[in-house]
Design a protein around this motif. Sequence first.
Motif, PDB file in Angstrom:
ATOM      1  N   TYR A   1     -70.334  53.080  14.973  1.00 38.53           N
ATOM      2  CA  TYR A   1     -68.959  53.581  14.913  1.00 38.53           C
ATOM      3  C   TYR A   1     -67.992  52.662  15.648  1.00 38.53           C
ATOM      4  O   TYR A   1     -68.314  52.125  16.713  1.00 38.53           O
ATOM      5  N   SER A   2     -66.820  52.495  15.068  1.00 39.41           N
ATOM      6  CA  SER A   2     -65.707  51.797  15.721  1.00 39.41           C
ATOM      7  C   SER A   2     -64.485  52.706  15.667  1.00 39.41           C
ATOM      8  O   SER A   2     -64.060  53.122  14.581  1.00 39.41           O
ATOM      9  N   GLU A   3     -63.918  53.014  16.834  1.00 42.53           N
ATOM     10  CA  GLU A   3     -62.709  53.839  16.863  1.00 42.53           C
ATOM     11  C   GLU A   3     -61.551  53.107  16.198  1.00 42.53           C
ATOM     12  O   GLU A   3     -60.690  53.705  15.561  1.00 42.53           O
TER      13      GLU A   3
ATOM     14  N   PRO B   1     -59.986  50.989  13.272  1.00 43.42           N
ATOM     15  CA  PRO B   1     -60.296  50.771  11.856  1.00 43.42           C
ATOM     16  C   PRO B   1     -60.783  49.346  11.606  1.00 43.42           C
ATOM     17  O   PRO B   1     -60.327  48.398  12.244  1.00 43.42           O
ATOM     18  N   CYS B   2     -61.707  49.197  10.668  1.00 45.77           N
ATOM     19  CA  CYS B   2     -62.319  47.899  10.382  1.00 45.77           C
ATOM     20  C   CYS B   2     -62.045  47.453   8.957  1.00 45.77           C
ATOM     21  O   CYS B   2     -62.011  48.275   8.027  1.00 45.77           O
TER      22      CYS B   2
ATOM     23  N   LYS C   1     -65.016  52.748   9.121  1.00 42.88           N
ATOM     24  CA  LYS C   1     -65.056  52.942  10.576  1.00 42.88           C
ATOM     25  C   LYS C   1     -66.458  53.277  11.073  1.00 42.88           C
ATOM     26  O   LYS C   1     -66.710  53.205  12.276  1.00 42.88           O
TER      27      LYS C   1
ATOM     28  N   ASP D   1     -64.219  56.650   4.881  1.00 41.67           N
ATOM     29  CA  ASP D   1     -64.330  55.572   5.865  1.00 41.67           C
ATOM     30  C   ASP D   1     -65.751  55.413   6.380  1.00 41.67           C
ATOM     31  O   ASP D   1     -65.980  54.747   7.396  1.00 41.67           O
TER      32      ASP D   1
ATOM     33  N   ASN E   1     -63.450  44.719  13.357  1.00 40.79           N
ATOM     34  CA  ASN E   1     -62.363  45.546  13.887  1.00 40.79           C
ATOM     35  C   ASN E   1     -61.209  44.756  14.511  1.00 40.79           C
ATOM     36  O   ASN E   1     -60.198  45.347  14.901  1.00 40.79           O
TER      37      ASN E   1
END
Length: 404
Positions: free
Chosen positions: A36-38, A40-41, A70, A107, A235
């Motif tokens: 997970y990436s807070e 956006p990617c 994400k 996402d 990201n």
Amino acid sequence: MEYISGGVTAAQGFVAGGIHCGIRKNKAKPDLAMIYSETPCNAAAVYTTNLVKGAPILVTKKNLADGKAKAVICNSGNANTCNADGAEKAEKMCRIAAEVLGIEPQDVIVASTGVIGQMLPIEPIENAAQALKDSLSPDGSSAAAAAIMTTDTIPKEVAVQTVIGGKTVKLGGISKGSGMIHPNMATMLCFLTTDCAISTAMLDRAIHKVTGNTFNMISIDGDTSTNDTFAVLANGVAGNPEIVEENEDYAAFTEALEAVCRELSKLMAGDGEGATKLLVCSVDGAEDEETAKTVAKSVICSTLFKAAMFGADANWGRVLCAIGYSGAAVDVEKIDVSFRSVKGQVDVCRNGAGIEFSEEKASEVLGEKEITILVSLHMGGESAEAYGCDLTYDYVKINGDYRT
């Protein structure tokens, strides 16, 4: 560029985790992973060329149509392939992940790996969603790597850092792959993250280029899987000027990306089902890159040669045989062949003909865990590498009762 620790969470802003949710009967084996990436990617992916594709691929393709993501959710133990309710289950996995993370289902990248043709039980995943989220950590790469394994014997993680646009940029990934691996997007799952700022278009271009030199140069057993997915999330947290064209920054990014993918390729090839040795076929002196790749892959794919390597038998004739049926336009009378490992190098063929060599020395060289087959074509300046493993009794044992 340098290799660093951290795997898929080495890049800034990424967390990962893995738990046992109950898809696998063995509670000691984790079977559900999340990344997970807070932030956006930008995201891009490459998939299997098999006409039979797992439902998660179809859903992921749809979700990545806008080039954004994400999170990743992936289960092992069940491939969710060739099932009437496959797409429904894959979409449900996206909704489960989205709800617990507070993001949109589109996402989410979804993937599954394991047995084909058995319905995926969704309840274990749904019931474990909060526990999976709670497992997320900046140090969670190893847990996620373990949770996506099937017949793999070791988790596979690699990360590097480099300087792009005056900023330190990190790339890292995890992968799984042990059997049903063959060029044309080797049978595998690979999730790679980076804090580099790069547009979706350039990211897509980079991963397609790199795949051709790394993952598509692996062969374990000649079977191309149904669920292969290689996805990258970027990201941009590193703060470098966004890469939007092929320039020096793009070249540096691609070099780092290829370094991660090449090491993951070697880890997967060396961990082939039942394997005892990693085989690297290094071809030089080719007229063009395609010829070099064709020759290298043909040698690595040869069942007879793989069996000879298991027995530490310097049967170099099987190398020439594989080159001969590869379809590559080469002059057989110019080919040199040698075997190399940490125990040294033994030359076995010059100008397409055998030369005297010590069988004792050859056996010593071929008794090691990693063996390089050196093939010189003496026809040009292009080169390529392919990755594989020996063929052992255990490969048949593993696949004889894989489902049952």
